[in-house]
Design a protein around this motif. Structure first.
Motif, PDB file in Angstrom:
ATOM      1  N   THR A  36      52.456  49.396  35.188  1.00 15.10           N
ATOM      2  CA  THR A  36      51.914  49.476  36.538  1.00 15.10           C
ATOM      3  C   THR A  36      50.728  48.533  36.630  1.00 15.10           C
ATOM      4  O   THR A  36      50.178  48.105  35.610  1.00 15.10           O
ATOM      5  N   GLN A  37      50.328  48.212  37.848  1.00 18.75           N
ATOM      6  CA  GLN A  37      49.188  47.321  38.021  1.00 18.75           C
ATOM      7  C   GLN A  37      47.895  48.064  37.727  1.00 18.75           C
ATOM      8  O   GLN A  37      47.697  49.184  38.196  1.00 18.75           O
ATOM      9  N   VAL A  38      47.060  47.434  36.922  1.00 18.01           N
ATOM     10  CA  VAL A  38      45.755  47.982  36.565  1.00 18.01           C
ATOM     11  C   VAL A  38      44.737  46.898  36.894  1.00 18.01           C
ATOM     12  O   VAL A  38      44.957  45.720  36.564  1.00 18.01           O
ATOM     13  N   PRO A  39      43.611  47.235  37.530  1.00 19.99           N
ATOM     14  CA  PRO A  39      42.603  46.226  37.848  1.00 19.99           C
ATOM     15  C   PRO A  39      42.115  45.498  36.581  1.00 19.99           C
ATOM     16  O   PRO A  39      41.920  46.121  35.533  1.00 19.99           O
ATOM     17  N   LEU A  40      41.947  44.202  36.710  1.00 18.94           N
ATOM     18  CA  LEU A  40      41.551  43.370  35.574  1.00 18.94           C
ATOM     19  C   LEU A  40      40.258  43.845  34.893  1.00 18.94           C
ATOM     20  O   LEU A  40      40.188  43.853  33.657  1.00 18.94           O
ATOM     21  N   PRO A  41      39.218  44.253  35.642  1.00 20.67           N
ATOM     22  CA  PRO A  41      38.005  44.731  34.953  1.00 20.67           C
ATOM     23  C   PRO A  41      38.266  45.908  34.015  1.00 20.67           C
ATOM     24  O   PRO A  41      37.647  46.020  32.962  1.00 20.67           O
ATOM     25  N   LEU A  42      39.217  46.768  34.387  1.00 19.29           N
ATOM     26  CA  LEU A  42      39.549  47.905  33.520  1.00 19.29           C
ATOM     27  C   LEU A  42      40.292  47.439  32.274  1.00 19.29           C
ATOM     28  O   LEU A  42      40.092  47.995  31.188  1.00 19.29           O
ATOM     29  N   ALA A  91      39.025  47.889  28.444  1.00 20.54           N
ATOM     30  CA  ALA A  91      39.877  48.496  27.412  1.00 20.54           C
ATOM     31  C   ALA A  91      39.966  47.592  26.183  1.00 20.54           C
ATOM     32  O   ALA A  91      39.943  48.073  25.043  1.00 20.54           O
ATOM     33  N   VAL A  92      40.067  46.285  26.391  1.00 21.94           N
ATOM     34  CA  VAL A  92      40.132  45.344  25.271  1.00 21.94           C
ATOM     35  C   VAL A  92      38.832  45.389  24.476  1.00 21.94           C
ATOM     36  O   VAL A  92      38.850  45.429  23.239  1.00 21.94           O
ATOM     37  N   LYS A  93      37.702  45.413  25.169  1.00 24.05           N
ATOM     38  CA  LYS A  93      36.410  45.498  24.484  1.00 24.05           C
ATOM     39  C   LYS A  93      36.318  46.783  23.664  1.00 24.05           C
ATOM     40  O   LYS A  93      35.836  46.764  22.530  1.00 24.05           O
ATOM     41  N   SER A  94      36.780  47.881  24.250  1.00 25.52           N
ATOM     42  CA  SER A  94      36.747  49.166  23.538  1.00 25.52           C
ATOM     43  C   SER A  94      37.634  49.120  22.302  1.00 25.52           C
ATOM     44  O   SER A  94      37.264  49.623  21.242  1.00 25.52           O
ATOM     45  N   ALA A  95      38.800  48.511  22.423  1.00 21.15           N
ATOM     46  CA  ALA A  95      39.728  48.429  21.293  1.00 21.15           C
ATOM     47  C   ALA A  95      39.149  47.576  20.173  1.00 21.15           C
ATOM     48  O   ALA A  95      39.308  47.894  18.991  1.00 21.15           O
ATOM     49  N   LYS A  96      38.493  46.488  20.530  1.00 28.56           N
ATOM     50  CA  LYS A  96      37.936  45.587  19.515  1.00 28.56           C
ATOM     51  C   LYS A  96      36.753  46.204  18.782  1.00 28.56           C
ATOM     52  O   LYS A  96      36.493  45.869  17.633  1.00 28.56           O
ATOM     53  N   THR A  97      36.036  47.116  19.441  1.00 30.99           N
ATOM     54  CA  THR A  97      34.888  47.768  18.797  1.00 30.99           C
ATOM     55  C   THR A  97      35.247  49.148  18.269  1.00 30.99           C
ATOM     56  O   THR A  97      34.369  49.880  17.817  1.00 30.99           O
ATOM     57  N   ASN A  98      36.535  49.501  18.341  1.00 30.18           N
ATOM     58  CA  ASN A  98      37.020  50.803  17.870  1.00 30.18           C
ATOM     59  C   ASN A  98      36.297  51.975  18.523  1.00 30.18           C
ATOM     60  O   ASN A  98      35.984  52.972  17.870  1.00 30.18           O
ATOM     61  N   THR A  99      36.019  51.857  19.804  1.00 25.58           N
ATOM     62  CA  THR A  99      35.426  52.955  20.550  1.00 25.58           C
ATOM     63  C   THR A  99      36.485  53.500  21.502  1.00 25.58           C
ATOM     64  O   THR A  99      37.404  52.777  21.897  1.00 25.58           O
TER      65      THR A  99
END
Length: 92
Positions: free
Chosen positions: A32-38, A42-50
Motif C-alpha cells: 500500500t502507499q505509505v508517505p515517504l517521510p514515514l 523506518a529505514v533510519k530505525s532499522a539501521k540503528t536497530n531501534t
C-alpha cells in the motif's frame, strides 16, 4: 493495514532475505502507499536497530466511508452544542 504494520512487514521481508535496508527496497516491498517521510523514518530505525516509532492515528489514511461517518458524527455534536448555546442565549 496501518502504516506501521505495513512498514514492519516490509522490513521483516528484507531482513529474511538478508538484504540491507534502503528507502527504495522498503518502498518496493510495500503493498500500500505509505508517505515517504514515514518510510525514511523506518529505514533510519532499522539501521540503528531501534523499534519503529509510533505513528499517530491522525496519519493513518481512512476510507471514504469512515471519513464520512466521522464527519457526520462531528456535525451532530456541533449541532447539539449550537442548540444548547442558542437555548442558553434565548433564555436570557
Amino acid at each position: 493495514m496501518s502504516y506501521q504494520a505495513e512498514l514492519a512487514r516490509a522490513l521483516k521481508v528484507l531482513d529474511a532475505k538478508g538484504q540491507t535496508v534502503t528507502v527504495a527496497k522498503v518502498k518496493a516491498q510495500l503493498t500500500t502507499q505509505v508517505p515517504l517521510p514515514l518510510i525514511i523514518q523506518a529505514v533510519k530505525s532499522a539501521k540503528t536497530n531501534t523499534p519503529l516509532p509510533e505513528i499517530p492515528v491522525d496519519d493513518i489514511k481512512l476510507s471514504d466511508a469512515e471519513r464520512i461517518s466521522q464527519l457526520e458524527q462531528h456535525v451532530a455534536e456541533l449541532s447539539e452544542r449550537l442548540a444548547t448555546l442558542e437555548a442558553q442565549y434565548s433564555s436570557r
